[in-house]
Write a protein that holds these residues in place. Structure first.
Motif, short mmCIF file in Angstrom:
data_model
loop_
_atom_site.label_atom_id
_atom_site.label_comp_id
_atom_site.label_asym_id
_atom_site.label_seq_id
_atom_site.Cartn_x
_atom_site.Cartn_y
_atom_site.Cartn_z
N ASP A 139 1.95 -62.95 -90.18
CA ASP A 139 3.13 -63.76 -89.87
C ASP A 139 4.11 -62.99 -89.00
N TRP A 140 4.29 -61.71 -89.29
CA TRP A 140 5.19 -60.88 -88.49
C TRP A 140 4.69 -60.78 -87.05
N THR A 141 3.37 -60.62 -86.88
CA THR A 141 2.80 -60.52 -85.54
C THR A 141 2.97 -61.83 -84.78
N LEU A 142 2.82 -62.95 -85.47
CA LEU A 142 3.06 -64.24 -84.82
C LEU A 142 4.50 -64.33 -84.34
N SER A 143 5.45 -63.90 -85.17
CA SER A 143 6.86 -63.97 -84.77
C SER A 143 7.18 -62.93 -83.69
N LEU A 144 6.44 -61.81 -83.67
CA LEU A 144 6.67 -60.77 -82.67
C LEU A 144 6.42 -61.27 -81.26
N SER A 145 5.49 -62.19 -81.10
CA SER A 145 5.11 -62.65 -79.76
C SER A 145 6.27 -63.27 -78.99
N ALA A 146 7.31 -63.71 -79.68
CA ALA A 146 8.47 -64.30 -79.02
C ALA A 146 9.45 -63.24 -78.53
N LYS A 147 9.26 -62.01 -78.96
CA LYS A 147 10.20 -60.94 -78.60
C LYS A 147 9.78 -60.29 -77.29
N PRO A 148 10.77 -59.83 -76.51
CA PRO A 148 10.45 -59.15 -75.25
C PRO A 148 9.65 -57.87 -75.42
N SER A 149 9.72 -57.26 -76.59
CA SER A 149 9.01 -56.00 -76.82
C SER A 149 7.53 -56.20 -77.20
N ALA A 150 7.11 -57.43 -77.41
CA ALA A 150 5.74 -57.69 -77.86
C ALA A 150 4.67 -57.08 -76.95
N PRO A 151 4.75 -57.27 -75.63
CA PRO A 151 3.72 -56.68 -74.78
C PRO A 151 3.67 -55.15 -74.87
N TYR A 152 4.82 -54.53 -75.07
CA TYR A 152 4.85 -53.07 -75.18
C TYR A 152 4.19 -52.61 -76.47
N ALA A 153 4.43 -53.32 -77.55
CA ALA A 153 3.80 -52.98 -78.83
C ALA A 153 2.29 -53.16 -78.73
N LEU A 154 1.86 -54.25 -78.10
CA LEU A 154 0.43 -54.50 -77.91
C LEU A 154 -0.20 -53.39 -77.07
N ALA A 155 0.48 -52.99 -76.00
CA ALA A 155 -0.02 -51.91 -75.14
C ALA A 155 -0.13 -50.61 -75.92
N ALA A 156 0.87 -50.32 -76.74
CA ALA A 156 0.85 -49.07 -77.52
C ALA A 156 -0.33 -49.04 -78.48
N VAL A 157 -0.59 -50.15 -79.17
CA VAL A 157 -1.72 -50.20 -80.10
C VAL A 157 -3.05 -50.10 -79.34
#
Length: 193
Positions: free
Chosen positions: A7-25
Motif C-alpha cells: 500500500d505504501w508503494t502504491l501511494s509512493l507513486s504519486a510522489k515526485p521522489s518515486a522514480p528516484y527511490a525506484l532507481a536506487a533499489v
C-alpha cells in the motif's frame, strides 16, 4: 507488514521522489541488495499505468549502472567484498562453477540469468571476477534487463487492472509466491552452478 509495504508503494507513486527511490533499489539490487526492484516496480506501475514505460526505463538504466558496480566488486574487490556477499547468500561454491562456465557460455549466461529470478548481482560480480569483456557485459545487460523490465511494463499496461484486482484479493498468496521466487533464485544459483 507486506500489505502495508504494498500500500505504501502504491501511494509512493504519486510522489515526485518515486522514480528516484525506484532507481536506487534497481541500482542496489544489481550489485549488493537482495530484494529485486519488482517489489516497487509492479505496485508503481499498477498505480500509474501511464508511466509504466518510464518506470521500466528507469529500472533498466539504474540496473545496468548498478551492474557496473557489481562488475567492479567482482573485478577489484572479489577477495574481500565479493566473497563476503557470496558467503552472505551462501553461494560461494556456486560462484566458482559459475565463473568457470564464462569461458564457454559468457554471453548466454548474462542474457539468460538477467531474465530469471536468479539474483542479477551474482551475475554482475561473477562477470567482473571472470574478467568478462566489459563492452559485451554492458550491451548484454542492457538487452536482458531491458527485456525483463519492459516485459513487466507490457503486462502492466495491458492487464494492470486485472492484475491489481488479483493482488488485492489474494495478497498473501501473491506475496508468498514472490518470496518463493526470490528464494528460489538464490537456491537455483547455488545448486545449478
Amino acid at each position: 507488514m507486506l500489505r502495508r509495504l504494498y500500500d505504501w508503494t502504491l501511494s509512493l507513486s504519486a510522489k515526485p521522489s518515486a522514480p528516484y527511490a525506484l532507481a536506487a533499489v534497481s541500482f542496489a539490487e544489481s550489485s549488493f541488495f537482495p530484494v529485486p526492484p519488482d517489489v516497487m516496480l509492479v505496485p508503481m506501475m499498477l498505480a500509474r499505468p501511464d508511466r509504466a514505460w518510464f518506470y521500466a526505463a528507469i529500472c533498466t538504466v539504474a540496473s545496468v549502472v548498478g551492474g557496473l558496480l557489481g562488475y567492479l566488486i567482482g573485478a577489484v574487490l572479489y577477495e574481500s567484498l565479493g566473497t563476503w556477499l557470496f558467503q552472505l547468500y551462501g553461494l560461494t561454491e556456486g560462484a566458482e562453477s559459475f565463473r568457470h562456465s564464462y569461458a564457454e557460455y559468457g554471453h548466454w549466461i548474462i542474457l539468460l540469468k538477467g531474465l530469471t529470478p536468479i539474483p542479477y548481482k551474482l551475475v554482475t560480480i561473477t562477470s567482473g571476477f571472470a574478467e568478462y569483456n566489459l563492452f559485451w557485459f554492458v550491451v548484454l545487460s542492457i538487452l536482458t534487463r531491458g527485456a525483463r523490465f519492459f516485459a513487466v511494463a507490457v503486462l502492466m499496461s495491458r492487464f494492470g487492472p486485472s492484475i491489481k484486482g488479483i493482488i488485492d484479493r489474494h495478497f498473501n498468496l501473491v506475496a508468498a509466491g514472490a518470496v518463493i521466487v526470490i528464494v528460489g533464485g538464490f537456491v537455483a544459483f547455488r545448486y545449478l552452478f
